[in-house]
Design a protein around this motif. Structure first.
Motif, mmCIF file in Angstrom:
data_model
loop_
_atom_site.group_PDB
_atom_site.id
_atom_site.type_symbol
_atom_site.label_atom_id
_atom_site.label_comp_id
_atom_site.label_asym_id
_atom_site.label_seq_id
_atom_site.Cartn_x
_atom_site.Cartn_y
_atom_site.Cartn_z
ATOM 1 N N ALA A 159 27.054 11.793 53.224
ATOM 2 C CA ALA A 159 27.523 13.166 53.029
ATOM 3 C C ALA A 159 27.140 14.068 54.195
ATOM 4 O O ALA A 159 27.405 15.265 54.170
ATOM 5 N N ARG A 160 26.524 13.487 55.234
ATOM 6 C CA ARG A 160 26.099 14.240 56.427
ATOM 7 C C ARG A 160 25.143 15.364 56.051
ATOM 8 O O ARG A 160 25.224 16.480 56.569
ATOM 9 N N GLN A 161 24.211 15.064 55.150
ATOM 10 C CA GLN A 161 23.259 16.061 54.682
ATOM 11 C C GLN A 161 21.905 15.846 55.363
ATOM 12 O O GLN A 161 21.497 14.707 55.629
ATOM 13 N N PRO A 162 21.176 16.918 55.642
ATOM 14 C CA PRO A 162 19.802 16.756 56.116
ATOM 15 C C PRO A 162 18.905 16.339 54.957
ATOM 16 O O PRO A 162 19.230 16.581 53.784
ATOM 17 N N PHE A 163 17.808 15.697 55.262
ATOM 18 C CA PHE A 163 16.847 15.347 54.221
ATOM 19 C C PHE A 163 15.442 15.570 54.759
ATOM 20 O O PHE A 163 15.161 15.371 55.938
ATOM 21 N N LEU A 164 14.561 16.046 53.885
ATOM 22 C CA LEU A 164 13.209 16.430 54.282
ATOM 23 C C LEU A 164 12.178 15.670 53.457
ATOM 24 O O LEU A 164 12.254 15.659 52.219
ATOM 25 N N ASP A 165 11.252 15.019 54.155
ATOM 26 C CA ASP A 165 10.124 14.317 53.509
ATOM 27 C C ASP A 165 10.602 13.343 52.433
ATOM 28 O O ASP A 165 10.043 13.282 51.333
ATOM 29 N N PHE A 166 11.656 12.607 52.741
ATOM 30 C CA PHE A 166 12.145 11.598 51.807
ATOM 31 C C PHE A 166 11.185 10.408 51.815
ATOM 32 O O PHE A 166 10.836 9.871 52.870
ATOM 33 N N VAL A 167 10.742 10.010 50.648
ATOM 34 C CA VAL A 167 9.765 8.918 50.532
ATOM 35 C C VAL A 167 10.470 7.659 50.035
ATOM 36 O O VAL A 167 11.231 7.705 49.067
ATOM 37 N N PHE A 168 10.249 6.558 50.742
ATOM 38 C CA PHE A 168 10.762 5.275 50.266
ATOM 39 C C PHE A 168 9.699 4.204 50.506
ATOM 40 O O PHE A 168 8.791 4.376 51.325
ATOM 41 N N THR A 169 9.821 3.150 49.776
ATOM 42 C CA THR A 169 8.771 2.113 49.776
ATOM 43 C C THR A 169 9.374 0.734 49.990
ATOM 44 O O THR A 169 10.575 0.524 49.804
ATOM 45 N N ARG A 170 8.520 -0.180 50.383
ATOM 46 C CA ARG A 170 8.906 -1.583 50.411
ATOM 47 C C ARG A 170 7.684 -2.415 50.022
ATOM 48 O O ARG A 170 6.525 -1.999 50.233
ATOM 49 N N ALA A 171 7.944 -3.559 49.452
ATOM 50 C CA ALA A 171 6.864 -4.436 48.991
ATOM 51 C C ALA A 171 6.441 -5.376 50.123
ATOM 52 O O ALA A 171 7.283 -5.996 50.777
ATOM 53 N N ARG A 172 5.130 -5.468 50.308
ATOM 54 C CA ARG A 172 4.596 -6.426 51.260
ATOM 55 C C ARG A 172 4.634 -7.826 50.633
ATOM 56 O O ARG A 172 4.793 -7.973 49.413
ATOM 57 N N PRO A 173 4.489 -8.856 51.446
ATOM 58 C CA PRO A 173 4.468 -10.211 50.894
ATOM 59 C C PRO A 173 3.394 -10.423 49.829
ATOM 60 O O PRO A 173 3.550 -11.234 48.912
ATOM 61 N N GLY A 196 2.581 -8.274 47.638
ATOM 62 C CA GLY A 196 2.917 -7.505 46.446
ATOM 63 C C GLY A 196 2.515 -6.047 46.519
ATOM 64 O O GLY A 196 2.941 -5.259 45.669
ATOM 65 N N THR A 197 1.678 -5.662 47.463
ATOM 66 C CA THR A 197 1.308 -4.249 47.589
ATOM 67 C C THR A 197 2.456 -3.463 48.200
ATOM 68 O O THR A 197 3.322 -4.016 48.887
ATOM 69 N N LEU A 198 2.472 -2.152 47.943
ATOM 70 C CA LEU A 198 3.570 -1.305 48.425
ATOM 71 C C LEU A 198 3.196 -0.603 49.727
ATOM 72 O O LEU A 198 2.075 -0.133 49.905
ATOM 73 N N GLN A 199 4.157 -0.561 50.598
ATOM 74 C CA GLN A 199 4.031 0.198 51.838
ATOM 75 C C GLN A 199 4.941 1.417 51.707
ATOM 76 O O GLN A 199 6.119 1.302 51.370
ATOM 77 N N LYS A 200 4.388 2.616 51.949
ATOM 78 C CA LYS A 200 5.143 3.851 51.715
ATOM 79 C C LYS A 200 5.430 4.560 53.039
ATOM 80 O O LYS A 200 4.568 4.637 53.917
ATOM 81 N N PHE A 201 6.658 5.097 53.153
ATOM 82 C CA PHE A 201 7.084 5.825 54.339
ATOM 83 C C PHE A 201 7.680 7.167 53.924
ATOM 84 O O PHE A 201 8.223 7.318 52.830
ATOM 85 N N GLN A 202 7.554 8.120 54.822
ATOM 86 C CA GLN A 202 8.154 9.440 54.607
ATOM 87 C C GLN A 202 9.003 9.769 55.827
ATOM 88 O O GLN A 202 8.538 9.681 56.959
ATOM 89 N N VAL A 203 10.256 10.145 55.602
ATOM 90 C CA VAL A 203 11.170 10.360 56.712
ATOM 91 C C VAL A 203 11.941 11.659 56.504
ATOM 92 O O VAL A 203 12.271 12.029 55.370
ATOM 93 N N SER A 204 12.181 12.352 57.596
ATOM 94 C CA SER A 204 13.003 13.565 57.591
ATOM 95 C C SER A 204 14.065 13.411 58.667
ATOM 96 O O SER A 204 13.794 12.863 59.746
#
Length: 273
Positions: free
Chosen positions: A224-238, A240-248
Motif C-alpha cells: 500500500a506504499r505506507q510508512p511504518f514505524l517501529d514494526f516488530v517481527f520475530t523469527r525462531a532460532r534453530p 527454538g528461542t526467538l530473535q526479535k527485530f524492530q524496523v521503520s
C-alpha cells in the motif's frame, strides 16, 4: 518593463550596402539616445559580427549585392545561442515583406524612411528582445537555484543516512521490486546477519523461521506504499528461542512521483527491554 538605460545600451547593427542609408539610420539612432550602434556595408560580415557582439537588433537591407538579406537571415539561424532572431528588415519592395517575415524577420521598415516610424519599430522590437533576455537570465538563475537546492538536499540526506546508520543496527534501502540495494551497519556486518526482502513471505515460509503473520502484515503495508514505524517481527532460532527485530521504513518516490522503493532503519531488540 525595460529600463530606459537598458534600451539605450542595446547593441544595434545596421547592414546596408548604401552608405547614405547607413549614415541616416545611424544618426537617427544616436539622436534617439542609443549608445551602441555599429554598421557594415558588407553582408558577408554579418554572421561573424553577430557571433562576436551578440546584437540585440540588426537592421538588415534585403537588396544587397553578393549576399542578399534573405541569405543573411538563413545564415544567422545557424547561431545556436540565439533562439530569437533579432532582425528588422529594410525594403523598398512591398512583395518582399511577407517573404521576409516568413524567413524569420520580426518586422520591416519601408523605403523611403519615415523616421518616426523607424524609431517606434526599433523601440518595440528592442523591448521584446530585452524581455527575452530577461526571461533567459531568470531561467538560468532558477536553474542555478534548483541545482544549489538539490545539492543541499543531497548533503542533508547523506547526513541523515550517516546518523541513522550510527543510531541503528542497520540502514536499508529497497528498489521498487523489493530487492535490497543498500544494507549497512556494524552489527549486521559483525554478525553476518542475512536480511531477506521485507514482507517476503515466500522466504519466511521457506524455513527461515520468520513469523508469517507478522510478515503478511508488513507486506500489506509495503504493497500500500505506507510508512511504518517501529514494526516488530520475530523469527525462531534453530534452538527454538526467538530473535526479535524492530524496523521503520518509508516509501521513496522519484522526480515524476513514481514509486522507487523503500528506505529505513532496523534494530535487533532480542535482549532489549
Amino acid at each position: 518593463m525595460i529600463a530606459r538605460t537598458d534600451m539605450q545600451a542595446a547593441r544595434i547593427l545596421i547592414v546596408d550596402d548604401q552608405e547614405v542609408n547607413v549614415s541616416l539610420l545611424g544618426q537617427t539612432l544616436r539622436q534617439a539616445g542609443y549608445l551602441n550602434v555599429a554598421s557594415t556595408t558588407v553582408a558577408e560580415e554579418v554572421c561573424a559580427l553577430h557571433r562576436r557582439n551578440d546584437y540585440d537588433l540588426i537592421l538588415l537591407d534585403l537588396q544587397m549585392p553578393g549576399m542578399d538579406g534573405f541569405q543573411v537571415m538563413e545564415a544567422l539561424k545557424t547561431n545556436d545561442r540565439d533562439a530569437y532572431l533579432p532582425v528588422l528588415v529594410i525594403t523598398a519592395q512591398p512583395g518582399h515583406k511577407l517573404r521576409a517575415l516568413e524567413a524569420g524577420a520580426k518586422d520591416f521598415i519601408s523605403k523611403p524612411f519615415d523616421l518616426l516610424e523607424v524609431k517606434m519599430r526599433i523601440q518595440n522590437l528592442l523591448e521584446v528582445r530585452l524581455l527575452y533576455r530577461q526571461l533567459d537570465l531568470h531561467s538560468q538563475e532558477l536553474e542555478a537555484a534548483v541545482r544549489e537546492r538539490t545539492a543541499v538536499l543531497r548533503e542533508s540526506e547523506a547526513r541523515y543516512r550517516s546518523l541513522t546508520e550510527l543510531a541503528s543496527d542497520w540502514y536499508w534501502e529497497q528498489d521498487a521490486d523489493g530487492a535490497f540495494t543498500k544494507v549497512s551497519g556494524p552489527v549486521l556486518e559483525m554478525l553476518g546477519l542475512r536480511v531477506e526482502p521485507l514482507g517476503d513471505t515466500a522466504t519466511a515460509s521457506a524455513g527461515a523461521g520468520w513469523n508469517e503473520a507478522q510478515h503478511k502484515h508488513l507486506q500489506e503495508a509495503i504493497a500500500a506504499r505506507q510508512p511504518f514505524l517501529d514494526f516488530v517481527f520475530t523469527r525462531a532460532r534453530p534452538d527454538g528461542t526467538l530473535q526479535k527485530f524492530q524496523v521503520s521504513g518509508e516509501p521513496m518516490f522519484g522526480p515524476a512521483c513514481n514509486f522507487i522503493g523503500y528506505r529505513g532503519i532496523g534494530l535487533e531488540i532480542t535482549d532489549r527491554k
